[in-house]
Structures are given as C-alpha cells and as structure tokens.
Design a protein around this motif. Sequence first.
Motif, PDB file in Angstrom:
ATOM      1  N   ASP A  51       0.837  -1.209   0.000  1.00 20.60           N
ATOM      2  CA  ASP A  51       0.000   0.000   0.000  1.00 20.60           C
ATOM      3  C   ASP A  51       0.871   1.258   0.000  1.00 20.60           C
ATOM      4  OD1 ASP A  51      -2.347  -1.396  -0.059  1.00 20.60           O
ATOM      5  OD2 ASP A  51      -2.749  -1.231   2.087  1.00 20.60           O
ATOM      6  N   GLY A  52       1.958   1.205   0.761  1.00 20.09           N
ATOM      7  CA  GLY A  52       2.890   2.332   0.792  1.00 20.09           C
ATOM      8  C   GLY A  52       3.527   2.568  -0.562  1.00 20.09           C
ATOM      9  N   LEU A  53       3.803   1.488  -1.271  1.00 21.61           N
ATOM     10  CA  LEU A  53       4.361   1.605  -2.624  1.00 21.61           C
ATOM     11  C   LEU A  53       3.381   2.316  -3.541  1.00 21.61           C
ATOM     12  CD1 LEU A  53       6.279   0.923  -4.999  1.00 21.61           C
ATOM     13  CD2 LEU A  53       5.103  -1.291  -5.146  1.00 21.61           C
ATOM     14  N   TRP A  54       2.107   1.918  -3.491  1.00 21.04           N
ATOM     15  CA  TRP A  54       1.129   2.532  -4.388  1.00 21.04           C
ATOM     16  C   TRP A  54       0.891   4.001  -4.054  1.00 21.04           C
ATOM     17  CZ3 TRP A  54       1.239   0.152  -8.498  1.00 21.04           C
ATOM     18  CH2 TRP A  54       1.213  -1.245  -8.571  1.00 21.04           C
ATOM     19  N   ARG A  55       0.948   4.338  -2.783  1.00 18.81           N
ATOM     20  CA  ARG A  55       0.848   5.758  -2.415  1.00 18.81           C
ATOM     21  C   ARG A  55       2.020   6.539  -3.005  1.00 18.81           C
ATOM     22  NH1 ARG A  55      -0.945   3.639   2.591  1.00 18.81           N
ATOM     23  NH2 ARG A  55       1.157   3.740   3.473  1.00 18.81           N
ATOM     24  N   ALA A  56       3.202   5.941  -2.928  1.00 18.13           N
ATOM     25  CA  ALA A  56       4.404   6.603  -3.457  1.00 18.13           C
ATOM     26  C   ALA A  56       4.341   6.741  -4.977  1.00 18.13           C
ATOM     27  CB  ALA A  56       5.647   5.824  -3.053  1.00 18.13           C
ATOM     28  N   VAL A  57       3.790   5.724  -5.642  1.00 21.10           N
ATOM     29  CA  VAL A  57       3.680   5.773  -7.110  1.00 21.10           C
ATOM     30  C   VAL A  57       2.781   6.935  -7.527  1.00 21.10           C
ATOM     31  CG1 VAL A  57       2.756   4.574  -9.131  1.00 21.10           C
ATOM     32  CG2 VAL A  57       4.146   3.324  -7.480  1.00 21.10           C
ATOM     33  N   ARG A  58       1.629   7.034  -6.892  1.00 14.63           N
ATOM     34  CA  ARG A  58       0.688   8.109  -7.242  1.00 14.63           C
ATOM     35  C   ARG A  58       1.287   9.476  -6.931  1.00 14.63           C
ATOM     36  NH1 ARG A  58      -5.086   9.640  -4.763  1.00 14.63           N
ATOM     37  NH2 ARG A  58      -5.918  10.725  -6.578  1.00 14.63           N
ATOM     38  N   GLN A  59       1.935   9.579  -5.775  1.00 15.73           N
ATOM     39  CA  GLN A  59       2.561  10.848  -5.381  1.00 15.73           C
ATOM     40  C   GLN A  59       3.642  11.261  -6.371  1.00 15.73           C
ATOM     41  OE1 GLN A  59       1.625  12.415  -2.233  1.00 15.73           O
ATOM     42  NE2 GLN A  59       2.551  14.175  -3.228  1.00 15.73           N
ATOM     43  N   MET A 103      -1.908   8.470 -11.431  1.00  8.26           N
ATOM     44  CA  MET A 103      -2.150   9.728 -10.729  1.00  8.26           C
ATOM     45  C   MET A 103      -3.621   9.927 -10.363  1.00  8.26           C
ATOM     46  SD  MET A 103       0.267  12.307 -12.917  1.00  8.26           S
ATOM     47  CE  MET A 103      -0.552  13.799 -12.356  1.00  8.26           C
ATOM     48  N   PHE A 104      -4.515   9.476 -11.218  1.00  7.18           N
ATOM     49  CA  PHE A 104      -5.931   9.767 -11.029  1.00  7.18           C
ATOM     50  C   PHE A 104      -6.720   8.543 -10.568  1.00  7.18           C
ATOM     51  CE2 PHE A 104      -4.069  12.659 -14.087  1.00  7.18           C
ATOM     52  CZ  PHE A 104      -4.300  13.859 -13.435  1.00  7.18           C
ATOM     53  N   ASP A 105      -6.010   7.565 -10.042  1.00  4.67           N
ATOM     54  CA  ASP A 105      -6.661   6.395  -9.461  1.00  4.67           C
ATOM     55  C   ASP A 105      -6.845   6.638  -7.965  1.00  4.67           C
ATOM     56  OD1 ASP A 105      -7.447   3.931  -8.478  1.00  4.67           O
ATOM     57  OD2 ASP A 105      -6.220   2.824  -9.913  1.00  4.67           O
ATOM     58  N   ASP A 106      -8.039   7.048  -7.576  1.00  2.00           N
ATOM     59  CA  ASP A 106      -8.245   7.415  -6.175  1.00  2.00           C
ATOM     60  C   ASP A 106      -8.338   6.203  -5.247  1.00  2.00           C
ATOM     61  OD1 ASP A 106     -10.720   6.428  -6.759  1.00  2.00           O
ATOM     62  OD2 ASP A 106     -11.816   8.300  -6.378  1.00  2.00           O
ATOM     63  N   GLY A 107      -8.090   5.012  -5.803  1.00  2.00           N
ATOM     64  CA  GLY A 107      -7.999   3.838  -4.958  1.00  2.00           C
ATOM     65  C   GLY A 107      -6.736   3.832  -4.121  1.00  2.00           C
ATOM     66  N   PHE A 108      -5.790   4.690  -4.507  1.00  2.01           N
ATOM     67  CA  PHE A 108      -4.541   4.818  -3.772  1.00  2.01           C
ATOM     68  C   PHE A 108      -4.474   6.199  -3.150  1.00  2.01           C
ATOM     69  CE2 PHE A 108      -3.336   2.256  -7.656  1.00  2.01           C
ATOM     70  CZ  PHE A 108      -3.536   1.026  -7.053  1.00  2.01           C
ATOM     71  N   GLU A 111       0.618  10.406  -0.506  1.00  3.23           N
ATOM     72  CA  GLU A 111       1.473  10.606   0.655  1.00  3.23           C
ATOM     73  C   GLU A 111       1.335  12.034   1.171  1.00  3.23           C
ATOM     74  OE1 GLU A 111       5.303   7.723  -0.047  1.00  3.23           O
ATOM     75  OE2 GLU A 111       5.272   9.609  -1.128  1.00  3.23           O
ATOM     76  N   ASP A 112       1.251  12.988   0.237  1.00  4.32           N
ATOM     77  CA  ASP A 112       1.213  14.408   0.594  1.00  4.32           C
ATOM     78  C   ASP A 112       0.245  15.140  -0.332  1.00  4.32           C
ATOM     79  OD1 ASP A 112       1.624  17.027   1.268  1.00  4.32           O
ATOM     80  OD2 ASP A 112       3.775  17.041   0.893  1.00  4.32           O
ATOM     81  N   PRO A 113      -1.040  15.202   0.013  1.00  2.00           N
ATOM     82  CA  PRO A 113      -2.030  15.856  -0.852  1.00  2.00           C
ATOM     83  C   PRO A 113      -1.693  17.309  -1.163  1.00  2.00           C
ATOM     84  CG  PRO A 113      -3.127  14.576   0.852  1.00  2.00           C
ATOM     85  CD  PRO A 113      -1.668  14.620   1.214  1.00  2.00           C
ATOM     86  N   GLU A 114      -1.096  18.016  -0.215  1.00  6.26           N
ATOM     87  CA  GLU A 114      -0.781  19.432  -0.443  1.00  6.26           C
ATOM     88  C   GLU A 114       0.260  19.596  -1.541  1.00  6.26           C
ATOM     89  OE1 GLU A 114       0.228  21.548   3.066  1.00  6.26           O
ATOM     90  OE2 GLU A 114      -1.691  21.136   4.062  1.00  6.26           O
ATOM     91  N   GLN A 115       1.222  18.678  -1.594  1.00  6.44           N
ATOM     92  CA  GLN A 115       2.219  18.758  -2.661  1.00  6.44           C
ATOM     93  C   GLN A 115       1.555  18.539  -4.016  1.00  6.44           C
ATOM     94  OE1 GLN A 115       4.932  15.542  -3.745  1.00  6.44           O
ATOM     95  NE2 GLN A 115       6.655  16.884  -3.264  1.00  6.44           N
ATOM     96  N   ALA A 116       0.572  17.665  -4.047  1.00  6.80           N
ATOM     97  CA  ALA A 116      -0.130  17.400  -5.307  1.00  6.80           C
ATOM     98  C   ALA A 116      -0.874  18.632  -5.798  1.00  6.80           C
ATOM     99  CB  ALA A 116      -1.100  16.231  -5.126  1.00  6.80           C
ATOM    100  N   ASP A 117      -1.254  19.522  -4.872  1.00  8.72           N
ATOM    101  CA  ASP A 117      -1.969  20.746  -5.250  1.00  8.72           C
ATOM    102  C   ASP A 117      -1.062  21.764  -5.944  1.00  8.72           C
ATOM    103  OD1 ASP A 117      -4.365  19.841  -4.287  1.00  8.72           O
ATOM    104  OD2 ASP A 117      -4.196  20.846  -2.351  1.00  8.72           O
ATOM    105  N   ARG A 118       0.245  21.527  -5.921  1.00 15.67           N
ATOM    106  CA  ARG A 118       1.173  22.465  -6.569  1.00 15.67           C
ATOM    107  C   ARG A 118       0.834  22.661  -8.037  1.00 15.67           C
ATOM    108  NH1 ARG A 118       6.893  20.277  -6.217  1.00 15.67           N
ATOM    109  NH2 ARG A 118       7.248  21.878  -7.799  1.00 15.67           N
ATOM    110  N   ALA A 119       0.468  21.579  -8.700  1.00 22.40           N
ATOM    111  CA  ALA A 119       0.168  21.669 -10.133  1.00 22.40           C
ATOM    112  C   ALA A 119      -1.021  22.594 -10.377  1.00 22.40           C
ATOM    113  CB  ALA A 119      -0.105  20.278 -10.696  1.00 22.40           C
TER     114      ALA A 119
END
Length: 202
Positions: A51-59, A103-108, A111-119
């Motif tokens: 699960d940690g791997l998939w969070r890291a992949v999406r992040q 990136m857009f698979d919300d099943g995962f 790690e850091d939602p705020e960093q994702a908001d940078r885009a």
Amino acid sequence: MARTKDPAVRSLLITRAAHMLRVREPITLRSLVEGTGVSTMAVYTYFGSMDGLWRAVRQEGFRRLATRLDTVGKTRDPVRDLAALGACYISHALTEPDLYRVMFDDGFELEDPEQADRALHHLVETVQRARSAERFRADVNPLTTAMQSWAIGHGLASLVACGPLPRDTLANGIPMLTALYVSYGDDPVRCRRSVTRGWRAG
C-alpha cells in the motif's frame, strides 16, 4: 548502523510498479522485483508495504508533473502562459504514461495531498494574473477557471496518452482553450494569438 537507502532503487520500484499497472500485468512482490536485482524485502525497506508503494507511485506522478510545470516561464502575457501550462501538462502525460495512469486512481491515497496541489496552484496563479491584467473579467473565479483549463488538458491527454486518438487530436486544444478564455472576457483575436503561442511553446 542503518544502511543508507538508495534513491535509485526507490525510483526503480516506482517506475516498474506504474508500468505493470498500466499494462495490466499481475503484480505481486515477486513479479515486481523480478529482473531488477533487488529483493522483495526492498518494498518494505523503502515503502513499508505494498500500500505504501502505491501511495508513493501516485505521489510521484504529481511530483513530476509539478516539477515540469515549474519549468514554464512567466511572460507578460498570462493567457499565453495558461496555454503553455496546458500544453506542458499534456507533454508530461505523453512522456510519463505509466505514472499518469496512476495519478488519477483514487484507490490509492496520496502521501502528501498538499504537494499534489502544486500543479493546480500554477494554473490558479496564472488565472489571477490574467484577471489583474484585465484579460479576464474581475468576477472570474480563478479556481473554477483553473479547473476548467485542467479538464481540457486532461481530456486531451487521456484520449491520446491512454486512449484511441492520434496525436494530431491535441491541436484541438487551441480552439477549446480560446473559446474558454473568450467566455471569460478576453478579446477573441488577441486570445487566439496568445493561446497559439503558448500551446506551441508548452
């Protein structure tokens, strides 16, 4: 003494996992590390769990996108810059199709939602500049406009990077963005010129 983690191993596992997911290969600990030269224990060492791997992949997908958007320079023409950000977004999707898919698979979780908001912040800030420059009306909502711009880029990127349409479909981004920005008050001729320049630059 704890061993220093190798960023290259972490990146290797993220890249491989994203690719396997996109091409629908069965993913297990063994299949993930097969041929990589690292052991299954590496997944736990670097990510704690699958699960940690998939969070890291999406992040990682969002991190790389934000890094790409950071390279889009600001000019005196904010509408041109908005179009350039959209084109850069699509370029990221085409060059990173594996990570883009995740990136857009919300099943995962991220790690850091705020960093994702940078885009998204890049777009919001540029819409604010367009409003300040009186290219857009004062009542234009920067977040709404940013999300609509993103939706156009995402739709085109998905249809080409992950879907059935050819690359020349991307040319539709120019009239689509032009129509959107004209609806927010920009002059049609000036807007088309700005969007075309930005789209080509991005």
